[in-house]
Design an enzyme around this catalytic site. Sequence first.
Site, PDB file in Angstrom:
ATOM      1  N   CYS A 135       0.862  -1.183   0.000  1.00  0.00           N
ATOM      2  CA  CYS A 135       0.000   0.000   0.000  1.00  0.00           C
ATOM      3  C   CYS A 135       0.896   1.230   0.000  1.00  0.00           C
ATOM      4  O   CYS A 135       1.847   1.295   0.774  1.00  0.00           O
ATOM      5  CB  CYS A 135      -0.885  -0.023   1.253  1.00  0.00           C
ATOM      6  SG  CYS A 135      -1.950   1.424   1.405  1.00  0.00           S
ATOM      7  N   HIS A 177      -9.075  -3.716  -2.122  1.00  0.00           N
ATOM      8  CA  HIS A 177      -8.136  -2.974  -1.276  1.00  0.00           C
ATOM      9  C   HIS A 177      -8.492  -1.480  -1.292  1.00  0.00           C
ATOM     10  O   HIS A 177      -8.568  -0.841  -0.240  1.00  0.00           O
ATOM     11  CB  HIS A 177      -6.701  -3.206  -1.786  1.00  0.00           C
ATOM     12  CG  HIS A 177      -5.635  -2.448  -1.043  1.00  0.00           C
ATOM     13  ND1 HIS A 177      -4.671  -3.064  -0.272  1.00  0.00           N
ATOM     14  CD2 HIS A 177      -5.386  -1.112  -0.968  1.00  0.00           C
ATOM     15  CE1 HIS A 177      -3.881  -2.129   0.259  1.00  0.00           C
ATOM     16  NE2 HIS A 177      -4.290  -0.942  -0.150  1.00  0.00           N
ATOM     17  N   GLU A 178      -8.737  -0.953  -2.493  1.00  0.00           N
ATOM     18  CA  GLU A 178      -9.058   0.480  -2.612  1.00  0.00           C
ATOM     19  C   GLU A 178     -10.445   0.778  -2.030  1.00  0.00           C
ATOM     20  O   GLU A 178     -10.652   1.810  -1.393  1.00  0.00           O
ATOM     21  CB  GLU A 178      -8.987   0.939  -4.073  1.00  0.00           C
ATOM     22  CG  GLU A 178      -7.622   0.736  -4.735  1.00  0.00           C
ATOM     23  CD  GLU A 178      -6.462   1.269  -3.908  1.00  0.00           C
ATOM     24  OE1 GLU A 178      -6.618   2.298  -3.242  1.00  0.00           O
ATOM     25  OE2 GLU A 178      -5.393   0.630  -3.926  1.00  0.00           O
ATOM     26  N   HIS A 181     -10.293   1.332   1.601  1.00  0.00           N
ATOM     27  CA  HIS A 181      -9.803   2.673   1.966  1.00  0.00           C
ATOM     28  C   HIS A 181     -10.963   3.656   2.120  1.00  0.00           C
ATOM     29  O   HIS A 181     -10.967   4.489   3.009  1.00  0.00           O
ATOM     30  CB  HIS A 181      -8.851   3.213   0.895  1.00  0.00           C
ATOM     31  CG  HIS A 181      -7.411   2.789   1.074  1.00  0.00           C
ATOM     32  ND1 HIS A 181      -6.703   3.020   2.240  1.00  0.00           N
ATOM     33  CD2 HIS A 181      -6.548   2.171   0.237  1.00  0.00           C
ATOM     34  CE1 HIS A 181      -5.476   2.549   2.107  1.00  0.00           C
ATOM     35  NE2 HIS A 181      -5.345   2.023   0.898  1.00  0.00           N
TER      36      HIS A 181
HETATM   37 ZN   LIG Z   1      -3.715   1.032   0.131  1.00  0.00          ZN
END
Ligand SMILES: [Zn+2]
Length: 212
Positions: A135, A177-178, A181
């Site tokens: 990341c 993953h995004e 966030h």
């Molecule tokens: Zn990330």
Amino acid sequence: MEKKIPIIDDKPAKPIDYTDMGLKIKETLDGRVDNIGLVEDGIQIKETDLDISLKDDYLWDVLPKFDFDNPPVDPEQLSMAMVLYMREQGGIGLAANQVGYNFKMFVTEGEPAFAVFNPTITFQSPNLVMLDEGCLSYPNLLLKVNRPASIRVRFQDPFGNWITRQFAGMSARVFLHEYDHLLGVDFTDKVSKLKLEMAQKKAKKRMSNATS
Ligand SMILES: [Zn+2]
């Protein structure tokens, strides 16, 4: 909730040559742009004066939707600037709240790279796959994270059009993953404390090897 980034990258930021990157992105995208691409016929990648850099102001917040009726920033310009920055930093995904914006938006690498606004996940495969992830907000940290093998999603492109897509493998992983966030969740929340501490030690070692 306050949370500290465990490893701070103290290298000075390299200057970004948007002109050069603009050409590169255009070369990559030309000829295989579909309706989720950042470039359409007639739209030129231009220099942007948007100043993108890693910031953690909203990194652990649940973000509100991007408001296309009253956009806080030009969505197309932001998408281009974020793709250029992501590539310059060697990442394959970058969320708005990693660079100081508080709305639901991210960019991911792909053919072509594309921008995702206001995503929802409508299906997740029950099959999980464990793979190493990194990341940009956690330099040098690699964590093995379990994620669904495939997903079905809905989101808006930089022009506000609604898109439905299915992703599998690495593109599903990056999307998830995004997406995390945007909910104030990052990959350090996906592993045990012990696993995180071991990975942080390795990251520190990697860091000192790189600088010595
Ligand atoms: Zn990330």
